[in-house]
Design an enzyme around this catalytic site. Structure first.
Site, PDB file in Angstrom:
ATOM      1  N   ARG A 181       0.739  -1.018   0.037  1.00 43.18           N
ATOM      2  CA  ARG A 181      -0.007  -0.116   0.066  1.00 43.18           C
ATOM      3  C   ARG A 181       0.699   1.185   0.080  1.00 43.18           C
ATOM      4  O   ARG A 181       1.931   1.123   0.142  1.00 43.18           O
ATOM      5  CB  ARG A 181      -0.957  -0.129   1.203  1.00 43.18           C
ATOM      6  CG  ARG A 181      -0.479   0.018   2.737  1.00 43.18           C
ATOM      7  CD  ARG A 181      -1.278  -0.167   3.642  1.00 43.18           C
ATOM      8  NE  ARG A 181      -0.930   0.056   4.982  1.00 43.18           N
ATOM      9  CZ  ARG A 181      -0.734  -0.922   5.733  1.00 43.18           C
ATOM     10  NH1 ARG A 181      -0.831  -2.251   5.583  1.00 43.18           N
ATOM     11  NH2 ARG A 181      -0.152  -0.581   7.000  1.00 43.18           N
ATOM     12  N   SER A 182       0.389   2.402  -0.405  1.00 40.29           N
ATOM     13  CA  SER A 182       1.174   3.550  -0.648  1.00 40.29           C
ATOM     14  C   SER A 182       0.585   4.576   0.511  1.00 40.29           C
ATOM     15  O   SER A 182       0.125   4.222   1.568  1.00 40.29           O
ATOM     16  CB  SER A 182       0.945   4.049  -2.097  1.00 40.29           C
ATOM     17  OG  SER A 182       1.715   5.421  -2.250  1.00 40.29           O
ATOM     18  N   GLN A 183       0.758   5.822   0.030  1.00 43.07           N
ATOM     19  CA  GLN A 183       0.463   6.905   1.038  1.00 43.07           C
ATOM     20  C   GLN A 183      -0.262   7.986   0.289  1.00 43.07           C
ATOM     21  O   GLN A 183      -0.072   8.110  -1.052  1.00 43.07           O
ATOM     22  CB  GLN A 183       1.570   7.671   1.647  1.00 43.07           C
ATOM     23  CG  GLN A 183       2.198   6.681   2.444  1.00 43.07           C
ATOM     24  CD  GLN A 183       3.693   7.199   3.274  1.00 43.07           C
ATOM     25  OE1 GLN A 183       3.588   8.579   3.254  1.00 43.07           O
ATOM     26  NE2 GLN A 183       4.610   6.373   3.119  1.00 43.07           N
ATOM     27  N   GLY A 197      -4.275   7.669   5.136  1.00 42.28           N
ATOM     28  CA  GLY A 197      -3.953   8.551   6.107  1.00 42.28           C
ATOM     29  C   GLY A 197      -5.075   8.947   7.238  1.00 42.28           C
ATOM     30  O   GLY A 197      -4.589   9.381   8.387  1.00 42.28           O
ATOM     31  N   ASP A 235      -7.166   7.175   8.998  1.00 36.27           N
ATOM     32  CA  ASP A 235      -7.102   5.672   9.895  1.00 36.27           C
ATOM     33  C   ASP A 235      -7.477   6.265  11.294  1.00 36.27           C
ATOM     34  O   ASP A 235      -6.451   5.992  11.984  1.00 36.27           O
ATOM     35  CB  ASP A 235      -6.223   4.722   9.583  1.00 36.27           C
ATOM     36  CG  ASP A 235      -4.583   5.395   9.816  1.00 36.27           C
ATOM     37  OD1 ASP A 235      -4.634   6.634   9.611  1.00 36.27           O
ATOM     38  OD2 ASP A 235      -3.890   4.544   9.880  1.00 36.27           O
ATOM     39  N   GLU A 269       0.338  15.684  18.361  1.00 36.56           N
ATOM     40  CA  GLU A 269      -0.150  15.611  16.948  1.00 36.56           C
ATOM     41  C   GLU A 269      -1.307  15.801  16.765  1.00 36.56           C
ATOM     42  O   GLU A 269      -1.693  16.328  15.388  1.00 36.56           O
ATOM     43  CB  GLU A 269       0.300  13.999  16.677  1.00 36.56           C
ATOM     44  CG  GLU A 269      -0.866  13.297  17.414  1.00 36.56           C
ATOM     45  CD  GLU A 269      -0.925  11.844  17.091  1.00 36.56           C
ATOM     46  OE1 GLU A 269      -0.516  11.291  16.100  1.00 36.56           O
ATOM     47  OE2 GLU A 269      -1.633  10.953  17.632  1.00 36.56           O
TER      48      GLU A 269
END
Length: 491
Positions: A127-129, A219, A221, A437
């Site tokens: 999987r990517s981003q 992203g 998630d 964050e």
């Protein structure tokens, strides 16, 4: 009380804090033995322990070339989207070499694998981003005019574009758009126990495993954006309703439009210029046709199953096209309305802009406000103001900037932050202060929560956006961290 610090002192405190945290030397967090090999036979973390490669620059395959990158993600791994917001701060700090090394590291991933994995670990190779690399290169190039890096990056960016178009395209009403899509038939290794538990007893566990991995690729998630059932239930109930496979996300398509647009602008081949410009024009037309609500003057995600927009489900993701410049053909009359939902939510809560309107207890939902989404909202408002000169946007963007800095500053101060001779530590504090964050939009200075892990202190994108805010806006004073009411920064 209002802390006795002028705007310059507040900036000193925050930038000093960021600098202090960035000096923490990283360790190369490896989930596998250095002897493990990738499918193509190359060592995944070759020379990662030593932190230096034979090419003569700082290099950590399982972290990044630049060790300043160590604060960008809680997984202690490379992250494409996180890095963009870290880079904004590094460029303001004139750490151009660190930024260049980070970008080169991502280009190496594309060279070796054809895409940027979700992280620099073997099990992330499926999987990517979110494709933020073009935005990193654009920001770096504008700051340095490094034409050689731009030249070297072009074939890699084309390769990344081919990955997205070849693996995630979807036809909707005669238009080609893209979605996050991971073909996965087992629990995610980084959350194996949790995924196995959530899939136990379901009719189609492979479908859930794929949706869990796809949510991680996005992203977000996890978020109500991907749930069929958005009411507040236990986490397993929500995750079993993941429907990523049938969602066409507005932010992904805006990012791919930007990739197409910039490839068309940067390419030296007339044939490629024409191709990418045509692709960008086709995508913006598709976004207007499929992802836009004229009634709401807003973009939304599109649900393939219901064949309609997810109207009424505001998230700051809908502002991504306005951040990236995809509004250039919209009329002033329309642009005057595109922030109506944003302004209503900023007026409703005292803190930064909420991530969604649903409190699912997932981390990418209310009441969390994430730094990158604040950046996107602020820059989107600035871009639209440049066209419309709408005075309400001037007030809104300044207010959001003030709330963001107050959230960052007060979270640090409430957790023990101090500056000798300038700012006394709160009583009964044993820690040294932390920025987080994500923040709670209902209480300025409180950390966000929810999701799969404990809220992370640091934090790369929090620091980067803070520096960008200081560099972009003026007139800040230190906040009263004891006052978290809506009267502190009214809209």
């Amino acid at each position: 009380m209002i802390l006795p610090t002028a705007a310059g002192s507040l900036k000193f405190i925050s930038t000093g804090l960021i600098y202090h945290m960035s000096l923490i030397p990283p360790s190369c967090a490896m989930d596998v033995s250095p002897a493990y090999y990738q499918p193509n036979g190359h060592l995944l973390c070759q020379e990662a322990v030593l932190g230096n490669s034979t090419i003569g620059r700082s290099y950590r395959v399982c972290r990044a070339r630049s060790w300043i990158f160590s604060l960008t993600t809680h997984t202690q791994s490379n992250n494409n989207r996180d890095s963009y917001f870290v880079i904004r701060g590094l460029l303001i700090s004139e750490l151009h070499g660190a930024v260049k090394n980070m970008i080169l590291n991502f280009l190496d991933f594309i060279e070796d694998y054809g895409f940027i994995p979700n992280g620099a670990r073997i099990y992330y190779l499926n999987r990517s981003q979110p494709p933020f690399l073009v935005e990193m290169i654009k920001a770096y190039y504008e700051a340095t005019n490094d034409t050689q890096l731009l030249h070297d990056a072009l074939p890699k960016l084309e390769k990344e574009y081919a990955f997205w178009m070849g693996n995630t395209s979807v036809e909707v009403n005669g238009h080609t758009l893209n979605q996050y899509r991971v073909l996965n038939h087992s629990p995610r290794p980084e959350s194996y126990r949790e995924d196995y538990r959530d899939a136990a007893g379901t009719a189609d566990p492979d479908r859930l495993y794929a949706n869990l991995a796809t949510g991680a690729e996005s992203g977000w998630d996890y978020s109500s954006r991907w749930f069929r059932y958005k009411d507040k239930q236990n986490s397993t109930y929500q995750l079993r309703s993941l429907n990523n496979e049938n969602i066409v996300p507005i932010d992904l398509n805006a990012l791919l439009w930007s990739l197409e647009y910039n490839l068309g602008a940067w390419s030296t081949s007339p044939k490629k210029q024409k191709y990418y410009r045509r692709q960008a024009a086709k995508r913006i037309a598709a976004m207007q046709e499929v992802l836009w609500s004229e009634e709401d003057a807003s973009f939304y995600d599109y649900n393939i199953t219901s064949r309609q927009l997810n109207r009424g489900e505001f998230t700051p993701a809908v502002l991504t096209p306005f951040w990236l410049g995809g509004h250039h053909k919209m009329s002033n009359k329309v642009l005057m309305r595109v922030f109506d939902q944003t302004l209503n939510l900023l007026a409703k809560y005292p803190g930064v802009l909420t991530t969604s309107i649903y409190n699912t207890t997932q981390q990418w939902d209310f009441p969390n406000g994430w730094p990158p989404l604040q950046f996107i909202a602020m820059q989107a408002m600035r871009n639209v103001y440049a066209v419309t000169k709408d005075p309400k946007l001037t007030k809104a963007v300044q207010t959001l900037a003030e709330r963001y800095l107050a959230s960052a500053f007060c979270s640090w101060y409430k957790t023990g932050g101090s500056v000798p001779g300038l700012l006394q530590q709160l009583p009964n504090q044993t820690d040294v202060g932390h920025m987080f964050e994500k923040f709670d939009v209902e209480d300025i200075g409180d950390a966000g929560g929810g999701g799969e892990y404990t809220v992370q202190a640091g934090f790369g994108w929090t620091n980067g956006v803070a520096l960008w805010v200081f560099d972009t806006f003026r007139g800040f004073v230190a906040p009263d961290c004891t006052n978290t009411s809506s009267t502190l920064y009214p809209l």
